[in-house]
Design an enzyme around this catalytic site. Structure first.
Site, PDB file in Angstrom:
ATOM      1  N   LYS A  45     121.368  51.481  56.111  1.00 14.11           N
ATOM      2  CA  LYS A  45     121.002  52.803  55.896  1.00 14.11           C
ATOM      3  C   LYS A  45     121.604  53.604  57.020  1.00 14.11           C
ATOM      4  CE  LYS A  45     118.323  56.582  55.073  1.00 14.11           C
ATOM      5  NZ  LYS A  45     118.461  57.548  53.942  1.00 14.11           N
ATOM      6  N   GLY A  72     115.728  62.982  53.587  1.00 10.67           N
ATOM      7  CA  GLY A  72     115.390  63.631  55.088  1.00 10.67           C
ATOM      8  C   GLY A  72     115.734  62.523  55.969  1.00 10.67           C
ATOM      9  N   CYS A 129     124.923  64.644  55.617  1.00 12.59           N
ATOM     10  CA  CYS A 129     123.395  64.543  55.212  1.00 12.59           C
ATOM     11  C   CYS A 129     123.004  65.857  54.697  1.00 12.59           C
ATOM     12  CB  CYS A 129     122.781  64.122  56.466  1.00 12.59           C
ATOM     13  SG  CYS A 129     123.052  62.233  56.948  1.00 12.59           S
TER      14      CYS A 129
END
Length: 310
Positions: A45, A72, A129
């Site tokens: 991750k 998030g 992101c």
């Protein structure tokens, strides 16, 4: 005689498949499941300097051809994944270590600690992101992109990679590739992350489908396949000294074949892995092998990157 094995930056892979960062890789038991799966490689991750809970629920919703999410960056903090990386069996399969610092200093701190740990994991800097409120994507700020690549190239002794957002303009392909090609240590490019800030609506309740950002979230799954293929091929053509990892829209062996043909060396699976679980890799291998057999290919290298134009 059909052979699905390949090499990535000199490392052997049993198959050109892996998870997309953020899917099935948040905690140790998920990472262990990936290690035992038919995937040829795996990635952690994307982590931040300290643990994050991420955005409020609901933050993921299945769509007819994919998904919308605004996670998030929920993660256990980089030391959690560094501990895993130090124990990982690299003889079994390569591990990529995805880093997504909220600041340049955070990224530099994390890569320094990864370097000091002498782990064989390959570092990927996530510059894309789209679902962290208040944080713009570095990949869309070309000046900042240049700065962060210069700083990490100076601070980190080994080759590393970057995960990029999708680009939609030929001029942007050209400009980003020119920046990437300045840095020899950027050994691979992962494209794409989800298409940011999409919106889907439940017409029965007349509401958005996810809670964060007033319903805006990253779009994944088959919706993004054409955009993903375009980015893979664009950077494959423009960055001949770098390897490309394809990500976006993969749920069948046909999709894997398309990514490889467009120039990817490894193909990541995100939304479909989230929905189906790690058994998907065995299915994708069977489907890819069937396509190769039908076409008379015995090895991936016979068609990888050989997309024809008309």
């Amino acid at each position: 005689m059909l052979d699905l094995s390949t090499f990535f930056l000199g490392r052997p892979l049993a198959a050109p498949l892996m998870n997309a960062s953020g899917v099935w890789c948040n905690v140790t038991n998920q990472l262990n499941a990936l290690a035992k799966s038919e995937a040829g490689a795996m990635v952690t991750k994307s982590c931040t300097l300290v643990r994050r809970d991420g955005n409020p629920e609901p933050r993921y919703h299945t769509l007819s051809m994919g998904s919308i999410n605004s996670m998030g960056l929920p993660n256990e903090g980089h030391l959690y994944y560094l501990d895993y990386a130090q124990q990982h069996d690299y003889e079994n399969k390569p591990l990529f270590f995805s880093v997504a610092g909220l600041t340049l200093d955070d990224n530099l701190t994390m890569v320094a600690q990864i370097q000091d740990a002498y782990t064989p994991a390959m570092v990927e800097i996530n510059l894309s992101c789209p679902n962290v409120p208040g944080k713009a994507q570095i990949g869309y700020d070309f000046e900042a992109l240049d700065v962060i690549l210069a700083e990490i190239s100076s601070a980190y002794a080994r080759p590393f990679g970057v995960k990029l957002p999708p680009y939609f303009d030929i001029a942007h392909f050209d400009e980003v590739a020119e920046i990437l090609n300045r840095y020899d240590k950027v050994a691979f490019v992962t494209c794409i992350n989800s298409i940011g800030n999409g919106l889907m609506i439940d017409i029965n309740s007349e509401t958005v489908l996810i809670k964060p950002k007033q319903g805006f979230g990253g779009i994944g799954g088959e919706y993004v396949l054409p955009t993903a293929l375009a980015n893979v091929n664009a950077f494959y053509r423009r960055c001949p000294e770098k390897s490309i990892i394809g990500c976006g829209g993969v749920s069948t062996g046909e999709h894997v074949f398309m990514h490889l043909l467009a120039g990817a060396s490894i193909v990541q699976v995100g939304t479909a892995l989230y929905e189906e679980g790690v058994d998907i890799f065995a299915r994708l291998k069977i489907e890819l092998a069937r396509i190769m057999q039908q076409k008379g290919y015995q090895k991936i290298e016979e068609y990888q990157g050989k997309l024809k134009t008309i």
